[in-house]
Design an enzyme around this catalytic site. Sequence first.
Site, PDB file in Angstrom:
ATOM      1  N   LYS A  32       0.853  -1.188   0.000  1.00 25.13           N
ATOM      2  CA  LYS A  32       0.000   0.000   0.000  1.00 25.13           C
ATOM      3  C   LYS A  32       0.889   1.238   0.000  1.00 25.13           C
ATOM      4  O   LYS A  32       1.800   1.357   0.831  1.00 25.13           O
ATOM      5  CB  LYS A  32      -0.909   0.034   1.232  1.00 25.13           C
ATOM      6  CG  LYS A  32      -1.802   1.267   1.266  1.00 25.13           C
ATOM      7  CD  LYS A  32      -2.825   1.187   2.391  1.00 25.13           C
ATOM      8  CE  LYS A  32      -2.347   1.754   3.700  1.00 25.13           C
ATOM      9  NZ  LYS A  32      -2.246   3.221   3.746  1.00 25.13           N
ATOM     10  N   ASP A  59      -3.457   4.380  -1.924  1.00 26.62           N
ATOM     11  CA  ASP A  59      -4.423   4.844  -0.918  1.00 26.62           C
ATOM     12  C   ASP A  59      -4.424   6.372  -0.870  1.00 26.62           C
ATOM     13  O   ASP A  59      -3.817   6.979   0.010  1.00 26.62           O
ATOM     14  CB  ASP A  59      -3.981   4.236   0.431  1.00 26.62           C
ATOM     15  CG  ASP A  59      -4.867   4.625   1.593  1.00 26.62           C
ATOM     16  OD1 ASP A  59      -6.012   5.059   1.372  1.00 26.62           O
ATOM     17  OD2 ASP A  59      -4.400   4.487   2.743  1.00 26.62           O
ATOM     18  N   LYS A  61      -7.460   8.250  -1.331  1.00 27.28           N
ATOM     19  CA  LYS A  61      -8.759   8.690  -0.790  1.00 27.28           C
ATOM     20  C   LYS A  61      -9.299   9.935  -1.496  1.00 27.28           C
ATOM     21  O   LYS A  61      -9.509  10.991  -0.868  1.00 27.28           O
ATOM     22  CB  LYS A  61      -8.643   8.962   0.716  1.00 27.28           C
ATOM     23  CG  LYS A  61      -8.224   7.762   1.542  1.00 27.28           C
ATOM     24  CD  LYS A  61      -8.258   8.085   3.024  1.00 27.28           C
ATOM     25  CE  LYS A  61      -7.861   6.924   3.891  1.00 27.28           C
ATOM     26  NZ  LYS A  61      -6.420   6.620   3.874  1.00 27.28           N
ATOM     27  N   ASP A  64     -13.744  14.887  -4.452  1.00 26.38           N
ATOM     28  CA  ASP A  64     -13.848  16.192  -5.126  1.00 26.38           C
ATOM     29  C   ASP A  64     -15.091  16.144  -6.005  1.00 26.38           C
ATOM     30  O   ASP A  64     -15.873  15.190  -5.919  1.00 26.38           O
ATOM     31  CB  ASP A  64     -12.566  16.448  -5.951  1.00 26.38           C
ATOM     32  CG  ASP A  64     -12.265  17.939  -6.115  1.00 26.38           C
ATOM     33  OD1 ASP A  64     -13.217  18.705  -6.398  1.00 26.38           O
ATOM     34  OD2 ASP A  64     -11.108  18.332  -5.962  1.00 26.38           O
ATOM     35  N   THR A 119     -11.808   5.910  10.607  1.00 26.77           N
ATOM     36  CA  THR A 119     -11.861   5.363  11.975  1.00 26.77           C
ATOM     37  C   THR A 119     -11.477   6.415  13.014  1.00 26.77           C
ATOM     38  O   THR A 119     -11.686   6.222  14.199  1.00 26.77           O
ATOM     39  CB  THR A 119     -10.970   4.113  12.104  1.00 26.77           C
ATOM     40  OG1 THR A 119      -9.726   4.389  11.474  1.00 26.77           O
ATOM     41  CG2 THR A 119     -11.605   2.912  11.456  1.00 26.77           C
ATOM     42  N   ARG A 211       3.020  -1.169  10.729  1.00 27.62           N
ATOM     43  CA  ARG A 211       4.128  -1.274  11.685  1.00 27.62           C
ATOM     44  C   ARG A 211       4.426  -2.667  12.233  1.00 27.62           C
ATOM     45  O   ARG A 211       5.600  -2.957  12.485  1.00 27.62           O
ATOM     46  CB  ARG A 211       3.902  -0.263  12.821  1.00 27.62           C
ATOM     47  CG  ARG A 211       4.126   1.162  12.336  1.00 27.62           C
ATOM     48  CD  ARG A 211       3.456   2.186  13.201  1.00 27.62           C
ATOM     49  NE  ARG A 211       2.005   2.089  13.116  1.00 27.62           N
ATOM     50  CZ  ARG A 211       1.167   2.851  13.803  1.00 27.62           C
ATOM     51  NH1 ARG A 211       1.647   3.760  14.636  1.00 27.62           N
ATOM     52  NH2 ARG A 211      -0.129   2.721  13.657  1.00 27.62           N
TER      53      ARG A 211
HETATM   54  O1  C5P Z   1       1.012   0.634  11.092  1.00 23.32           O
HETATM   55  P1  C5P Z   1      -0.433   0.205  10.966  1.00 23.32           P
HETATM   56  O2  C5P Z   1      -0.603  -1.304  10.835  1.00 23.32           O
HETATM   57  O3  C5P Z   1      -1.305   0.792  12.044  1.00 23.32           O
HETATM   58  O4  C5P Z   1      -0.876   0.831   9.557  1.00 23.32           O
HETATM   59  C1  C5P Z   1      -2.179   0.751   9.089  1.00 23.32           C
HETATM   60  C2  C5P Z   1      -2.283   1.461   7.779  1.00 23.32           C
HETATM   61  O5  C5P Z   1      -3.658   1.512   7.407  1.00 23.32           O
HETATM   62  C3  C5P Z   1      -1.798   2.911   7.789  1.00 23.32           C
HETATM   63  O6  C5P Z   1      -1.269   3.190   6.494  1.00 23.32           O
HETATM   64  C4  C5P Z   1      -3.043   3.705   8.044  1.00 23.32           C
HETATM   65  O7  C5P Z   1      -2.986   4.994   7.504  1.00 23.32           O
HETATM   66  C5  C5P Z   1      -4.083   2.865   7.295  1.00 23.32           C
HETATM   67  N1  C5P Z   1      -5.463   3.021   7.755  1.00 23.32           N
HETATM   68  C6  C5P Z   1      -5.869   2.789   9.067  1.00 23.32           C
HETATM   69  N2  C5P Z   1      -7.174   2.954   9.423  1.00 23.32           N
HETATM   70  C7  C5P Z   1      -8.068   3.337   8.509  1.00 23.32           C
HETATM   71  C8  C5P Z   1      -7.695   3.585   7.200  1.00 23.32           C
HETATM   72  C9  C5P Z   1      -6.356   3.416   6.845  1.00 23.32           C
HETATM   73  O8  C5P Z   1      -5.052   2.412   9.892  1.00 23.32           O
HETATM   74  N3  C5P Z   1      -9.342   3.450   8.867  1.00 23.32           N
END
Ligand code: C5P
Length: 232
Positions: A32, A59, A61, A64, A119, A211
């Site tokens: 992603k 990603d 998003k 517009d 979220t 992460r």
């Molecule tokens: O590091 P982590 O596993 O928390 O990363 C989750 C990824 O998913 C990040 O790129 C974050 O921006 C994305 N994301 C999220 N929650 C959402 C939409 C996207 O954590 N509702």
Amino acid sequence: MGKDVIIACDFPNAEQTLTFLDRFQGQKPFVKIGMELFYGAGPDIVRQIKARGHRIFLDLKLHDIPNTVKKAMTVLRDLDVDICNLHAAGTIRMMEAAIEGLTRPDGTRPLLIAVTQLTSTDQETLEKDLLIEKPIDEVVMHYALNARKAGLDGVVCSPLEAGKVHEVCGADFLTVTPGVRFADGDVGDQKRVMTPAEAKKVGSDYIVVGRPITAAVDPVAAYERCINEFVG
Ligand code: C5P
């Protein structure tokens, strides 16, 4: 498309991203690319990662007026990404325009999924900032149904919502779910999380994992653990 693990490559530049991907000798994880990397490194990072043989969820998003989103989607289509996304709040008309822009002359197109409510938005901000007084779960399902009506392929949602989205929108409507953590791992700033094995049980189609893989001592082992738990 079957179930898969998508690695969120939340790095600030191309060099760090490519160095990270170099670790995966012989494997080509689905990745992603988010706003930070795309705006920092430019569209060329998409071409480089694609040329290495990875599938890409871009990603960005989009949100517009329909005509602008349609034209932007044509640019993303020509970057040959596999999944891209937009905000369902842009309306059904905007989502339909996005599909028009994304569709190639031969009728094929990347998958298109919608963000329903972020979220980071909770019931209080929904009511106070956005003046939406319905329960947040109802808003999420309504936006998911709008996305389905517009012809989109699925939504980004919490794994906790995946089962309900499938009930409301159909089993073939994709759920792409971040908020995944190992049972023995750090939760960090994510609030409502599931393990890859739990996400599989509730029917997520793709998990997005950042992460727990990118910050692991051994990212390849962490990725393989995700695949084993989620894909089996
Ligand atoms: O590091 P982590 O596993 O928390 O990363 C989750 C990824 O998913 C990040 O790129 C974050 O921006 C994305 N994301 C999220 N929650 C959402 C939409 C996207 O954590 N509702």
